[in-house]
Design a protein around this motif. Structure first.
Motif, mmCIF file in Angstrom:
data_model
loop_
_atom_site.group_PDB
_atom_site.id
_atom_site.type_symbol
_atom_site.label_atom_id
_atom_site.label_comp_id
_atom_site.label_asym_id
_atom_site.label_seq_id
_atom_site.Cartn_x
_atom_site.Cartn_y
_atom_site.Cartn_z
ATOM 1 N N ALA A 35 -45.384 37.313 39.867
ATOM 2 C CA ALA A 35 -46.932 37.171 39.614
ATOM 3 C C ALA A 35 -47.004 35.902 38.849
ATOM 4 C CB ALA A 35 -47.305 38.173 39.087
ATOM 5 N N TRP A 36 -48.320 35.506 38.859
ATOM 6 C CA TRP A 36 -48.875 34.726 38.007
ATOM 7 C C TRP A 36 -49.807 35.412 36.819
ATOM 8 C CZ3 TRP A 36 -47.841 29.669 37.050
ATOM 9 C CH2 TRP A 36 -47.008 29.079 37.963
ATOM 10 N N TYR A 37 -49.568 35.097 35.589
ATOM 11 C CA TYR A 37 -50.425 35.659 34.518
ATOM 12 C C TYR A 37 -51.271 34.511 33.962
ATOM 13 C CZ TYR A 37 -47.222 39.556 35.283
ATOM 14 O OH TYR A 37 -46.470 40.351 35.576
ATOM 15 N N ARG A 38 -52.366 35.061 33.139
ATOM 16 C CA ARG A 38 -53.062 34.077 32.516
ATOM 17 C C ARG A 38 -53.345 34.473 31.026
ATOM 18 N NH1 ARG A 38 -58.482 32.892 35.512
ATOM 19 N NH2 ARG A 38 -58.951 34.977 34.972
ATOM 20 N N GLY A 39 -53.121 33.524 30.077
ATOM 21 C CA GLY A 39 -53.464 33.884 28.729
ATOM 22 C C GLY A 39 -52.736 34.503 27.789
ATOM 23 N N GLU A 40 -53.038 34.763 26.486
ATOM 24 C CA GLU A 40 -52.293 35.573 25.681
ATOM 25 C C GLU A 40 -51.985 36.884 25.786
ATOM 26 O OE1 GLU A 40 -53.212 32.609 21.636
ATOM 27 O OE2 GLU A 40 -53.687 34.824 21.727
ATOM 28 N N GLN A 41 -52.915 37.282 26.693
ATOM 29 C CA GLN A 41 -53.048 38.799 27.030
ATOM 30 C C GLN A 41 -52.369 38.975 28.352
ATOM 31 O OE1 GLN A 41 -54.187 41.115 24.916
ATOM 32 N NE2 GLN A 41 -54.611 39.390 23.637
ATOM 33 N N ARG A 42 -51.830 38.025 28.971
ATOM 34 C CA ARG A 42 -51.065 37.902 30.037
ATOM 35 C C ARG A 42 -51.883 38.774 31.205
ATOM 36 N NH1 ARG A 42 -48.791 34.936 26.931
ATOM 37 N NH2 ARG A 42 -46.316 34.699 26.641
ATOM 38 N N GLU A 43 -52.971 38.506 31.517
ATOM 39 C CA GLU A 43 -53.985 38.895 32.437
ATOM 40 C C GLU A 43 -53.421 38.570 33.787
ATOM 41 O OE1 GLU A 43 -57.666 37.260 33.033
ATOM 42 O OE2 GLU A 43 -58.604 39.031 33.693
ATOM 43 N N GLY A 88 -56.995 28.543 30.876
ATOM 44 C CA GLY A 88 -56.088 29.250 30.297
ATOM 45 C C GLY A 88 -54.605 28.587 30.426
ATOM 46 N N VAL A 89 -53.831 29.343 29.800
ATOM 47 C CA VAL A 89 -52.371 29.217 30.055
ATOM 48 C C VAL A 89 -51.916 29.838 31.069
ATOM 49 C CG1 VAL A 89 -49.941 28.887 29.190
ATOM 50 C CG2 VAL A 89 -51.938 28.003 27.572
ATOM 51 N N TYR A 90 -51.331 29.116 32.157
ATOM 52 C CA TYR A 90 -50.620 30.320 33.287
ATOM 53 C C TYR A 90 -49.245 30.554 33.149
ATOM 54 C CZ TYR A 90 -55.378 30.405 35.548
ATOM 55 O OH TYR A 90 -56.614 30.630 35.656
ATOM 56 N N TYR A 91 -48.828 31.675 33.308
ATOM 57 C CA TYR A 91 -47.332 31.862 33.219
ATOM 58 C C TYR A 91 -46.842 32.581 34.531
ATOM 59 C CZ TYR A 91 -48.253 31.530 28.252
ATOM 60 O OH TYR A 91 -48.513 31.199 26.893
ATOM 61 N N CYS A 92 -45.738 32.539 34.915
ATOM 62 C CA CYS A 92 -45.270 33.383 35.981
ATOM 63 C C CYS A 92 -44.070 34.170 35.532
ATOM 64 C CB CYS A 92 -44.531 32.430 37.124
ATOM 65 S SG CYS A 92 -42.948 31.646 36.754
ATOM 66 N N ASN A 93 -44.017 35.391 36.254
ATOM 67 C CA ASN A 93 -42.911 36.318 35.839
ATOM 68 C C ASN A 93 -42.924 37.363 36.965
ATOM 69 O OD1 ASN A 93 -41.095 37.714 34.119
ATOM 70 N ND2 ASN A 93 -41.874 37.159 32.220
ATOM 71 N N LYS A 94 -41.950 38.065 36.482
ATOM 72 C CA LYS A 94 -41.832 39.457 37.640
ATOM 73 C C LYS A 94 -43.159 40.291 37.471
ATOM 74 C CE LYS A 94 -37.889 40.947 35.935
ATOM 75 N NZ LYS A 94 -36.693 41.866 35.747
ATOM 76 N N LYS A 95 -43.546 40.910 38.548
ATOM 77 C CA LYS A 95 -44.738 41.827 38.136
ATOM 78 C C LYS A 95 -44.450 43.051 37.634
ATOM 79 C CE LYS A 95 -48.666 43.897 40.649
ATOM 80 N NZ LYS A 95 -48.447 45.424 40.013
ATOM 81 N N PHE A 96 -43.180 43.485 37.819
ATOM 82 C CA PHE A 96 -42.902 44.757 37.213
ATOM 83 C C PHE A 96 -41.798 44.421 36.220
ATOM 84 C CE2 PHE A 96 -45.424 46.898 39.967
ATOM 85 C CZ PHE A 96 -45.280 46.469 41.420
ATOM 86 N N LEU A 97 -41.767 45.037 34.939
ATOM 87 C CA LEU A 97 -40.882 44.739 33.865
ATOM 88 C C LEU A 97 -40.470 43.360 33.763
ATOM 89 C CD1 LEU A 97 -38.479 47.615 34.714
ATOM 90 C CD2 LEU A 97 -40.076 47.500 33.066
ATOM 91 N N PRO A 98 -41.659 42.396 33.230
ATOM 92 C CA PRO A 98 -41.484 41.214 33.021
ATOM 93 C C PRO A 98 -40.333 40.808 32.082
ATOM 94 C CG PRO A 98 -43.857 41.743 33.107
ATOM 95 C CD PRO A 98 -43.007 42.828 33.079
ATOM 96 N N LYS A 103 -42.894 28.899 29.001
ATOM 97 C CA LYS A 103 -43.808 28.069 28.205
ATOM 98 C C LYS A 103 -45.189 27.941 28.690
ATOM 99 C CE LYS A 103 -40.463 25.150 25.869
ATOM 100 N NZ LYS A 103 -40.179 23.769 25.506
ATOM 101 N N GLY A 104 -45.268 28.385 30.146
ATOM 102 C CA GLY A 104 -46.621 28.371 30.681
ATOM 103 C C GLY A 104 -46.907 26.948 30.979
ATOM 104 N N THR A 105 -48.053 26.718 31.605
ATOM 105 C CA THR A 105 -48.864 25.560 32.130
ATOM 106 C C THR A 105 -50.253 25.612 31.679
ATOM 107 O OG1 THR A 105 -48.964 23.656 33.588
ATOM 108 C CG2 THR A 105 -48.999 25.844 34.536
ATOM 109 N N LEU A 106 -50.850 24.702 31.107
ATOM 110 C CA LEU A 106 -52.410 24.886 30.582
ATOM 111 C C LEU A 106 -53.264 24.389 31.671
ATOM 112 C CD1 LEU A 106 -54.523 25.207 28.420
ATOM 113 C CD2 LEU A 106 -54.103 23.016 27.658
ATOM 114 N N VAL A 107 -54.249 25.070 32.176
ATOM 115 C CA VAL A 107 -55.144 24.647 33.013
ATOM 116 C C VAL A 107 -56.526 24.524 32.443
ATOM 117 C CG1 VAL A 107 -56.373 25.627 35.157
ATOM 118 C CG2 VAL A 107 -53.920 25.538 34.950
ATOM 119 N N THR A 108 -57.312 23.459 32.636
ATOM 120 C CA THR A 108 -58.558 23.285 31.799
ATOM 121 C C THR A 108 -59.508 22.945 32.784
ATOM 122 O OG1 THR A 108 -57.441 22.797 29.694
ATOM 123 C CG2 THR A 108 -59.777 22.233 29.967
ATOM 124 N N GLY A 109 -60.325 23.922 33.043
ATOM 125 C CA GLY A 109 -61.501 23.610 33.889
ATOM 126 C C GLY A 109 -63.030 23.370 33.189
#
Length: 111
Positions: A35-43, A88-98, A103-109
């Motif tokens: 999965a891809w997540y976004r931000g400190e809250q890992r949306e 936001g900063v985008y992160y990837c990880n497992k969807k279940f039990l990350p 470090k993520g990668t910053l996307v700025t629109g």
């Protein structure tokens, strides 16, 4: 221990595109839902199963596409028609039990 390395972020004007990539070490990648997540809250933005099934956050449907390359242990996020609210900063990880986060990668629109 699995390590995740995200790349591809940047500054883009509204309506522009970016393609994010995440390389995962370790053999677990091939059988796990990623999965891809976004931000400190890992949306949770999008996820893709080992069988290639995908799902998206409502606000990015029709604009973002998640995919994976099994041979390269890489998951991608194609981001089109970017909006300032995609920033936001985008992160990837497992969807279940990350596991441990990269470090993520910053996307700025920009508007």
């Amino acid at each position: 221990q699995v390590q995740l390395a995200e790349s591809g972020g940047g500054l883009v004007q509204a309506g522009g595109s970016l393609r994010l990539a995440c390389v995962a070490s370790g053999s677990f990648f091939n059988t796990k839902t990623m999965a891809w997540y976004r931000g400190e809250q890992r949306e949770l933005v999008a996820h893709v199963t080992g069988e290639g099934q995908t799902n998206y956050l409502e606000s990015v449907k029709g604009r973002f596409t998640i995919s994976r390359d099994m041979d390269k242990n890489t998951v991608f996020l194609q981001m089109n028609s970017l909006k300032p609210e995609d920033t936001g900063v985008y992160y990837c990880n497992k969807k279940f039990l990350p596991g441990p986060w990269g470090k993520g990668t910053l996307v700025t629109g920009s508007s």
